[in-house]
Design a protein around this motif. Sequence first.
Motif, PDB file in Angstrom:
ATOM      1  N   ASP A  14      -8.417  15.327  -0.593  1.00  0.00           N
ATOM      2  CA  ASP A  14      -7.371  14.777   0.267  1.00  0.00           C
ATOM      3  C   ASP A  14      -6.327  15.834   0.604  1.00  0.00           C
ATOM      4  O   ASP A  14      -5.851  15.914   1.741  1.00  0.00           O
ATOM      5  N   LEU A  15      -5.977  16.651  -0.381  1.00  0.00           N
ATOM      6  CA  LEU A  15      -4.966  17.690  -0.176  1.00  0.00           C
ATOM      7  C   LEU A  15      -5.396  18.672   0.907  1.00  0.00           C
ATOM      8  O   LEU A  15      -4.632  18.948   1.849  1.00  0.00           O
ATOM      9  N   PHE A  16      -6.612  19.169   0.802  1.00  0.00           N
ATOM     10  CA  PHE A  16      -7.043  20.198   1.746  1.00  0.00           C
ATOM     11  C   PHE A  16      -7.425  19.621   3.098  1.00  0.00           C
ATOM     12  O   PHE A  16      -7.317  20.314   4.112  1.00  0.00           O
ATOM     13  N   ARG A  17      -7.858  18.367   3.139  1.00  0.00           N
ATOM     14  CA  ARG A  17      -8.084  17.758   4.446  1.00  0.00           C
ATOM     15  C   ARG A  17      -6.754  17.521   5.150  1.00  0.00           C
ATOM     16  O   ARG A  17      -6.639  17.733   6.361  1.00  0.00           O
ATOM     17  N   GLY A  18      -5.736  17.100   4.398  1.00  0.00           N
ATOM     18  CA  GLY A  18      -4.408  16.968   4.987  1.00  0.00           C
ATOM     19  C   GLY A  18      -3.879  18.306   5.463  1.00  0.00           C
ATOM     20  O   GLY A  18      -3.286  18.405   6.552  1.00  0.00           O
ATOM     21  N   TRP A  47      -5.064  19.625 -12.187  1.00  0.00           N
ATOM     22  CA  TRP A  47      -3.827  20.391 -11.972  1.00  0.00           C
ATOM     23  C   TRP A  47      -2.663  19.420 -11.782  1.00  0.00           C
ATOM     24  O   TRP A  47      -2.701  18.551 -10.902  1.00  0.00           O
ATOM     25  N   PRO A  48      -1.595  19.545 -12.584  1.00  0.00           N
ATOM     26  CA  PRO A  48      -0.469  18.599 -12.491  1.00  0.00           C
ATOM     27  C   PRO A  48       0.200  18.586 -11.122  1.00  0.00           C
ATOM     28  O   PRO A  48       0.777  17.580 -10.721  1.00  0.00           O
ATOM     29  N   GLY A  49       0.121  19.704 -10.398  1.00  0.00           N
ATOM     30  CA  GLY A  49       0.767  19.774  -9.094  1.00  0.00           C
ATOM     31  C   GLY A  49       0.234  18.763  -8.098  1.00  0.00           C
ATOM     32  O   GLY A  49       0.924  18.424  -7.127  1.00  0.00           O
ATOM     33  N   LEU A  50      -0.990  18.275  -8.321  1.00  0.00           N
ATOM     34  CA  LEU A  50      -1.550  17.282  -7.411  1.00  0.00           C
ATOM     35  C   LEU A  50      -0.771  15.964  -7.455  1.00  0.00           C
ATOM     36  O   LEU A  50      -0.878  15.150  -6.534  1.00  0.00           O
ATOM     37  N   LYS A  51      -0.023  15.766  -8.526  1.00  0.00           N
ATOM     38  CA  LYS A  51       0.802  14.559  -8.640  1.00  0.00           C
ATOM     39  C   LYS A  51       2.228  14.793  -8.142  1.00  0.00           C
ATOM     40  O   LYS A  51       3.059  13.893  -8.182  1.00  0.00           O
ATOM     41  N   SER A  52       2.500  16.020  -7.671  1.00  0.00           N
ATOM     42  CA  SER A  52       3.858  16.355  -7.244  1.00  0.00           C
ATOM     43  C   SER A  52       4.233  15.613  -5.969  1.00  0.00           C
ATOM     44  O   SER A  52       3.417  15.483  -5.048  1.00  0.00           O
ATOM     45  N   PRO A  53       5.468  15.111  -5.884  1.00  0.00           N
ATOM     46  CA  PRO A  53       5.905  14.452  -4.642  1.00  0.00           C
ATOM     47  C   PRO A  53       5.946  15.404  -3.450  1.00  0.00           C
ATOM     48  O   PRO A  53       5.893  14.959  -2.302  1.00  0.00           O
ATOM     49  N   TRP A  54       6.032  16.709  -3.710  1.00  0.00           N
ATOM     50  CA  TRP A  54       6.063  17.683  -2.612  1.00  0.00           C
ATOM     51  C   TRP A  54       4.716  17.768  -1.902  1.00  0.00           C
ATOM     52  O   TRP A  54       4.667  18.093  -0.703  1.00  0.00           O
ATOM     53  N   LEU A  55       3.631  17.504  -2.621  1.00  0.00           N
ATOM     54  CA  LEU A  55       2.300  17.540  -2.011  1.00  0.00           C
ATOM     55  C   LEU A  55       1.840  16.161  -1.549  1.00  0.00           C
ATOM     56  O   LEU A  55       0.781  16.044  -0.925  1.00  0.00           O
TER      57      LEU A  55
END
Length: 415
Positions: free
Chosen positions: A42-46, A324-332
Motif C-alpha cells: 500500500d505504501l509504495f502504490r500510494g 518496520w515500525p515506521g509503517l504505523k507512523s501517522p506521517w506515512l
Amino acid sequence: MSSIADQIAGPSVGDASALAKDVVSAPAITLPAAGERELRLDLFRGLALWLIFIDHLPANILTWFTIRNYGFSDATEIFIFISGYTAAFVYGRAMLESGFVIATARIMRRVWQIYVAHVFLFTIFLAEISYVATNFNNPLYAEEMGIMDFLKQPDVTIIQALLLRFRPVNMDVLPLYIVLMLFLPLILWLMKWRPDVSLALSVALYAATWHFDLYLSAYPNGFWAFNPFAWQLLFVFGAWCALGGAERMSAILSSRITMWICIAYLLAAFFVTLTWHIPQLSRFMPKLIEQWMYPITKTDLDVLRFAHFLALAAITVRFLRKDWPGLKSPWLRPLILCGQHSLEIFCLGVFLAFAGHFVLAEISGGAGLHFLISLAGVLIMSGMAWVISWYKHSADKNASKKKGAVGNADMAGGG
C-alpha cells in the motif's frame, strides 16, 4: 531477510508419510495466510500515485524528487508490479479455493469496475479540457491534451475511446491495466499448473514482442503508449512473486553479492541520467555504450528499465522489513491510504494534473507557485483517500451492527 512475500510458508508436516501425501496434493503455488494487509504494498502504490501525479505536471521543484530523474524506471513500473502482485494475491486465493469459474467471474467484475472508471474519467477529462479551451479561448489546450480528434469527429472518437484505442494525454495506464486484468484468469490458471513455466512464457512473449515488433494500434494513428505485450512481463512477474516466487528467491535476495550488484547498477543508471540533465557530462559517456543503450524506450519496457526496477525492488525488500515500525507512523498514513484506494486516487490525480497544468499556464508564477500546486494536489489526493477510507469503515461498522442485531433478534425469536 524479510522479503515482500515473507508471510508465505509451506504446510507443516509431522512425519515422512504426511510429507509425501502433502507433496502429492499440494498446489504448485502458495499464498500468504489471510491476515492483516501488507502495508509495504500500500505504501509504495500510494507513492507511485503521488509520483505519477507530480510527473504529469509541468517541471517544478517536486519533479526533482521523482525517481525518473535518477534512473531508468519510474512510478509506472512500481504501479504495474504491485497491481500484478495484489491481483494475484486476492484472486489467486479465489482460484485455489473456489475454482477457475468463480475466480474468473470475480476478476471480470473487477475489470468492469476499472473500465467504468476509465470511461467516467475520460468523460470528465474531456469536459474539463473542452470547458477550459472554450472559455479561455485557447485551443492549444485541446491540442496539447490530445483531444483535437474528438472535437473534429466526436461520434467516431467516442467509439474508439470505448474500444480503448483513443486516449488523451495521461490516460494510458488504466487501459493497460484493463487488458492485463482481462488475461489474469489465464495467468493464474497457468500459475496454478506451473508458476515457473508461466513466468518463462511471459519472458518468451516479451522477447517475441521485441523481435517481431508486436504492438496494439491506437486511434487515429500510432500505437499504445504502454505496449501490453511487453508490460505484461512486469505484471506477471508481480503475480509470480505473490504466488511463491519471492519466497523461492529469498536466498538470492538476501545475498550480499546481489545487493552490491544492485547498488552498482543503480549508481551506473544515476550517472547516465545525470548526462541527460547536464549535457556537459555526456562527453564522459563512451560512444559504444551510448549506441548499445539508446533509446531506452518506455513503450516496450526496455530491458534496462526492467532491470532498474528489479534493482530498486531488491534493495527495498532487503532493508524495509514487513514489521518496520515506521509503517504505523501517522506521517506515512496518507501514502498508505492512497495505495489502499488506488483506482479512485489515480482518477483524481489525472483530473488534478490538468487542473494544475491549466493554473500554471494561465498564471505566471515562479517555483513557489509550482510547488504549492503540486503540494495542493497531493493533499487533495490524501484527503480524498481519508474520506473514502472513513466512509468504507463506517459502512462496514454499520453493516456489522445490523447483522448483529438481526442475529440477536433471530435468537430471541427462536427462544
